[in-house]
Scaffold this motif. Structure first.
Motif, PDB file in Angstrom:
ATOM      1  N   ALA A 142      -2.625  20.933  22.433  1.00 33.37           N
ATOM      2  CA  ALA A 142      -2.790  20.767  23.878  1.00 33.37           C
ATOM      3  C   ALA A 142      -2.882  22.102  24.596  1.00 33.37           C
ATOM      4  O   ALA A 142      -3.547  22.217  25.637  1.00 33.37           O
ATOM      5  N   ALA A 143      -2.233  23.128  24.052  1.00 33.48           N
ATOM      6  CA  ALA A 143      -2.219  24.435  24.712  1.00 33.48           C
ATOM      7  C   ALA A 143      -3.370  25.329  24.266  1.00 33.48           C
ATOM      8  O   ALA A 143      -3.501  26.446  24.771  1.00 33.48           O
TER       9      ALA A 143
ATOM     10  N   GLU B 268       9.548  15.540  22.820  1.00 32.15           N
ATOM     11  CA  GLU B 268      10.473  15.868  21.736  1.00 32.15           C
ATOM     12  C   GLU B 268      10.295  17.307  21.248  1.00 32.15           C
ATOM     13  O   GLU B 268      11.257  17.952  20.842  1.00 32.15           O
ATOM     14  N   LYS B 269       9.070  17.815  21.302  1.00 27.21           N
ATOM     15  CA  LYS B 269       8.800  19.194  20.847  1.00 27.21           C
ATOM     16  C   LYS B 269       8.969  20.212  21.971  1.00 27.21           C
ATOM     17  O   LYS B 269       8.567  21.370  21.833  1.00 27.21           O
ATOM     18  N   ASP B 270       9.535  19.796  23.105  1.00 28.66           N
ATOM     19  CA  ASP B 270       9.790  20.672  24.249  1.00 28.66           C
ATOM     20  C   ASP B 270       8.494  21.315  24.757  1.00 28.66           C
ATOM     21  O   ASP B 270       8.441  22.490  25.114  1.00 28.66           O
ATOM     22  N   TYR B 271       7.442  20.516  24.787  1.00 28.14           N
ATOM     23  CA  TYR B 271       6.157  21.022  25.282  1.00 28.14           C
ATOM     24  C   TYR B 271       6.246  21.401  26.754  1.00 28.14           C
ATOM     25  O   TYR B 271       5.621  22.382  27.189  1.00 28.14           O
ATOM     26  N   PHE B 272       7.015  20.646  27.545  1.00 27.99           N
ATOM     27  CA  PHE B 272       7.093  20.905  28.988  1.00 27.99           C
ATOM     28  C   PHE B 272       8.091  22.004  29.344  1.00 27.99           C
ATOM     29  O   PHE B 272       8.265  22.331  30.523  1.00 27.99           O
TER      30      PHE B 272
ATOM     31  N   GLU C 143      10.557  21.971  32.382  1.00 27.91           N
ATOM     32  CA  GLU C 143      10.085  21.848  33.764  1.00 27.91           C
ATOM     33  C   GLU C 143      10.407  20.452  34.316  1.00 27.91           C
ATOM     34  O   GLU C 143      10.362  19.451  33.599  1.00 27.91           O
ATOM     35  N   LEU C 144      10.735  20.415  35.603  1.00 32.42           N
ATOM     36  CA  LEU C 144      11.046  19.138  36.247  1.00 32.42           C
ATOM     37  C   LEU C 144       9.791  18.295  36.359  1.00 32.42           C
ATOM     38  O   LEU C 144       8.711  18.798  36.681  1.00 32.42           O
ATOM     39  N   GLU C 145       9.928  17.006  36.069  1.00 32.50           N
ATOM     40  CA  GLU C 145       8.785  16.115  36.147  1.00 32.50           C
ATOM     41  C   GLU C 145       8.274  16.055  37.581  1.00 32.50           C
ATOM     42  O   GLU C 145       9.035  15.838  38.533  1.00 32.50           O
ATOM     43  N   GLY C 146       6.968  16.308  37.739  1.00 29.40           N
ATOM     44  CA  GLY C 146       6.355  16.325  39.060  1.00 29.40           C
ATOM     45  C   GLY C 146       6.185  17.711  39.630  1.00 29.40           C
ATOM     46  O   GLY C 146       5.473  17.885  40.633  1.00 29.40           O
ATOM     47  N   SER C 147       6.817  18.726  39.019  1.00 30.72           N
ATOM     48  CA  SER C 147       6.649  20.099  39.510  1.00 30.72           C
ATOM     49  C   SER C 147       5.246  20.613  39.182  1.00 30.72           C
ATOM     50  O   SER C 147       4.522  20.029  38.362  1.00 30.72           O
ATOM     51  N   ALA C 148       4.843  21.698  39.828  1.00 27.28           N
ATOM     52  CA  ALA C 148       3.495  22.229  39.640  1.00 27.28           C
ATOM     53  C   ALA C 148       3.249  22.621  38.189  1.00 27.28           C
ATOM     54  O   ALA C 148       2.193  22.320  37.620  1.00 27.28           O
ATOM     55  N   LYS C 149       4.226  23.287  37.568  1.00 23.09           N
ATOM     56  CA  LYS C 149       4.052  23.705  36.172  1.00 23.09           C
ATOM     57  C   LYS C 149       4.015  22.499  35.245  1.00 23.09           C
ATOM     58  O   LYS C 149       3.230  22.458  34.278  1.00 23.09           O
ATOM     59  N   TYR C 150       4.848  21.492  35.532  1.00 24.02           N
ATOM     60  CA  TYR C 150       4.860  20.271  34.717  1.00 24.02           C
ATOM     61  C   TYR C 150       3.493  19.583  34.788  1.00 24.02           C
ATOM     62  O   TYR C 150       2.946  19.156  33.762  1.00 24.02           O
ATOM     63  N   LEU C 151       2.945  19.484  36.017  1.00 24.97           N
ATOM     64  CA  LEU C 151       1.646  18.824  36.168  1.00 24.97           C
ATOM     65  C   LEU C 151       0.534  19.611  35.482  1.00 24.97           C
ATOM     66  O   LEU C 151      -0.393  19.029  34.909  1.00 24.97           O
TER      67      LEU C 151
END
Length: 629
Positions: A49-50, A338-342, A345-353
């Motif tokens: 994904a990255a 589970e693999k700490d991809y996010f 980051e808080l769900e809904g934050s700019a970085k999360y999105l």
């Protein structure tokens, strides 16, 4: 064979195939492989994904057929060869995570893994007999030999094994076919550093872009690659839509944004000089302006997106399937968490999105595409996205005031010393300091290395460098080389080969008249002793040496210095002193090296291939004169 021909006709493409090592029934095997493909893509989702692909992403499809059934795909990597080696890393890790799979990987050059380890391959392995012998299995590289007999007894013309035969051997006795450590080390060195290298290969830069492109890249970050390729590979016909005000991405609504490229994409965009048409509406500030680079990058990227959209077929907004639902997407998203991809980051934050959009992008491109679907063009996707997303210009302008800093692009400039260091690192050699190198080099090493090179047997495939994978010192058979020199130069030969004997007989026969010929025929029946023949040849060579010593040819060689027996023999000693082969060899090599004037040439190429490095010539009076001293 047909698949191989198709792959060889496509440049810059890598093919990967994963087989079930253990045999299974056809229908059961296909179902197992299909589930395995889904599991693999979900398991490796955080890495994939990255990643920003140059041309095409890594995809796994179930391929039924006679080969036998397998999962695999073909990826065009274009100018970014790192995509190919990242796929090698992925394939190796897949076989490590799924021990029941054996993988083959090749490209239009053939078995490129063997090319990478060419210096360490066994003598019997060549492009003609390497097919279906190289596998990744249980995370390690394996090479199936020609036969179970020792290497020297192998039949080089033996046919290549079929894939089913190779898989049976691997599943039964894989430990016997593990590639030699130097071969594995050469291949693994090329993929060393992943997955950390993924982030190091990215470059973030400020670009002054139309708001529509900023909104599209928020949803589909990978489209930056298609846009760069469209601009980089443009032709005059592609630029026709750019000779008027842009229809899709006009220049009047531009904002500053941070765009993520790969280093390859960024270099392609930066290095091309391009002046926009005045009618396009895209203008650039003065080159001295601090924001000139951002304006230039944005202008080039906008041209790439406009070219893509101009080639688009009119696709209805609902033509794109909504694949971000269902159990497969849920499993995919759960694996990312589970693999700490996010990264917390808080769900809904700019970085999360931002991370979520990258994951959705990858899922739609690589995981959820039906096997029989037709690939949608980038232009169609862009136009569809523009009809489904909202563009908030004021929000983009607000974000532009607090953009993160862009990455330093000093890596674009490589100094000659840095280039030398990179070249030496590929050979696993250290780069000595200039002074240290000049102090430590040894002319005897130069001479012995060249002798070792000459003593190697060459074939129609080329000369072989006398060095081994363990980086040991050059080995040199003095006796063999001395005998070869004696045959060539005629200096103090102790024995003759059959050619020398024939030449001696011809010499004796050619100088006589008819009577001498009859006498010679009679002597042949009496079997002249070898000692008499050797003595006769020595006498002949001695006379030839005396004649040559007075010519320019004889005087051009450096002779050995030896003690004189007295005043009467001084002239004779100087006249008949043996040639100093080592001194003449080194002097000629140094003269050739000096004539290269710092450029590549035969002397430096041969010596460096054997680990011998000569210092730069700081004495313009000639290296050969220094060698003589």
């Amino acid at each position: 064979p047909q698949e191989k021909a198709e792959l060889s006709s496509v440049e810059d493409a890598v093919r990967y195939r994963l087989f079930a090592a253990a045999a299974a029934e056809g229908a059961r095997q296909r179902a197992l492989l299909r589930r395995c493909a889904e599991t693999v893509l979900v398991r490796f989702a955080p890495l994939l994904a990255a990643y920003v692909w140059q041309r095409q992403p890594f995809r796994l499809r179930c391929v039924p057929g006679e080969t036998p059934a397998h999962i695999g795909g073909t990826t065009l990597f274009g100018d970014n060869v790192e995509d190919e080696w990242f796929i090698v890393y992925l394939v190796r890790e897949i076989t490590r995570e799924f021990p029941g799979l054996a993988a083959m990987i090749d490209d239009n050059d053939g078995e490129f893994l063997l090319i990478e380890a060419a210096d360490f391959l066994p003598k019997w392995l060549n492009p003609e007999n390497s097919e279906n012998r190289v596998f990744f299995y249980k995370g390690e590289l394996h090479i199936i030999p020609l036969s179970e007999t020792p290497e020297q007894d192998c039949d080089l013309s033996a046919p290549c094994p079929t894939i089913p035969q190779a898989l049976r051997l691997l599943s039964a006795r894989s430990e016997e076919f593990l590639a030699a450590e130097p071969i594995r080390a050469a291949v693994y060195k090329r993929i060393d550093g992943y997955p950390e290298k993924i982030q190091a290969s990215l470059h973030r830069a400020h670009c002054y872009l139309p708001a529509g492109i900023v909104a599209v890249l928020r949803q589909r970050p990978s489209l930056v690659a298609a846009a760069v390729q469209a601009f980089y590979l443009r032709d005059p016909a592609d630029l026709r839509p750019c000779r008027r005000p842009f229809r899709t991405f006009p220049a009047d609504q531009r904002v500053m944004a941070l765009v993520t490229f790969t280093r390859c994409l960024y270099a392609q965009l930066v290095q091309q000089k391009f002046v926009p048409d005045r009618r396009s509406g895209y203008t650039l500030p003065a080159p001295s302006d601090p924001q000139y680079r951002a304006y230039e990058l944005g202008m080039k990227l906008a041209h790439g997106f406009e070219i893509l959209c101009s080639k688009s077929s009119e696709v209805a907004p609902d033509a794109k399937r909504n694949v971000l639902s269902g159990p497969l997407w849920e499993r995919f998203l759960r694996s990312l968490k589970e693999k700490d991809y996010f990264k917390g980051e808080l769900e809904g934050s700019a970085k999360y999105l931002e991370l979520l959009h990258m994951a959705e992008d990858h899922f739609q491109q690589s995981v959820a595409v039906p096997e029989n679907s037709v690939e949608v063009s980038p232009g169609d996707e862009i136009l569809t996205l523009l009809q489904t997303i909202s563009i908030d210009l004021k929000e983009f302008e607000k974000e532009a005031t607090c953009l993160p800093p862009e990455d330093d692009d000093s890596w674009l400039d490589i100094t000659p010393d840095a280039l030398d260091q990179m070249l030496k690192e590929t050979r696993n050699e250290s780069l000595p300091l200039a002074n240290e190198e000049e102090q430590n080099y040894d002319l005897e090493t130069v001479a012995e290395s060249m002798k070792a090179f000459v003593s190697k047997v060459s074939t129609h495939e080329g000369a072989e460098m006398p060095w081994s994978s363990d980086e040991s010192h050059v080995t040199f058979d003095v006796d063999s080389f001395t005998k070869a020199l004696d045959r060539i130069l005629g200096a103090d030969s102790e024995e003759l080969d059959s050619d020398d004997l024939d030449e001696e007989e011809e010499f004796d026969l050619s100088d006589g008249d008819d009577e001498d010929l009859d006498a010679g025929n009679q002597r042949q029946d009496q079997k002249v002793s070898p000692n008499e023949l050797i003595g006769s040849l020595k006498s002949y060579m001695s006379e030839m040496d005396r004649e040559l010593a007075q010519t320019n040819v004889g005087k051009s060689f450096t002779t050995q210095k030896r003690g004189s027996g007295g005043p009467d023999s001084e002239a004779e000693d100087a006249e008949l002193a043996p040639v100093d082969v080592d001194m003449n060899l080194v002097a000629n090599l140094l003269d050739s090296y000096s004539a290269q004037a710092g450029l590549a040439g035969p002397t430096s190429n041969i010596l460096q291939s054997m680990g011998v490095y000569l210092p730069e010539n700081t004495d313009h009076t000639g290296l050969s004169s220094r060698a003589a001293q």
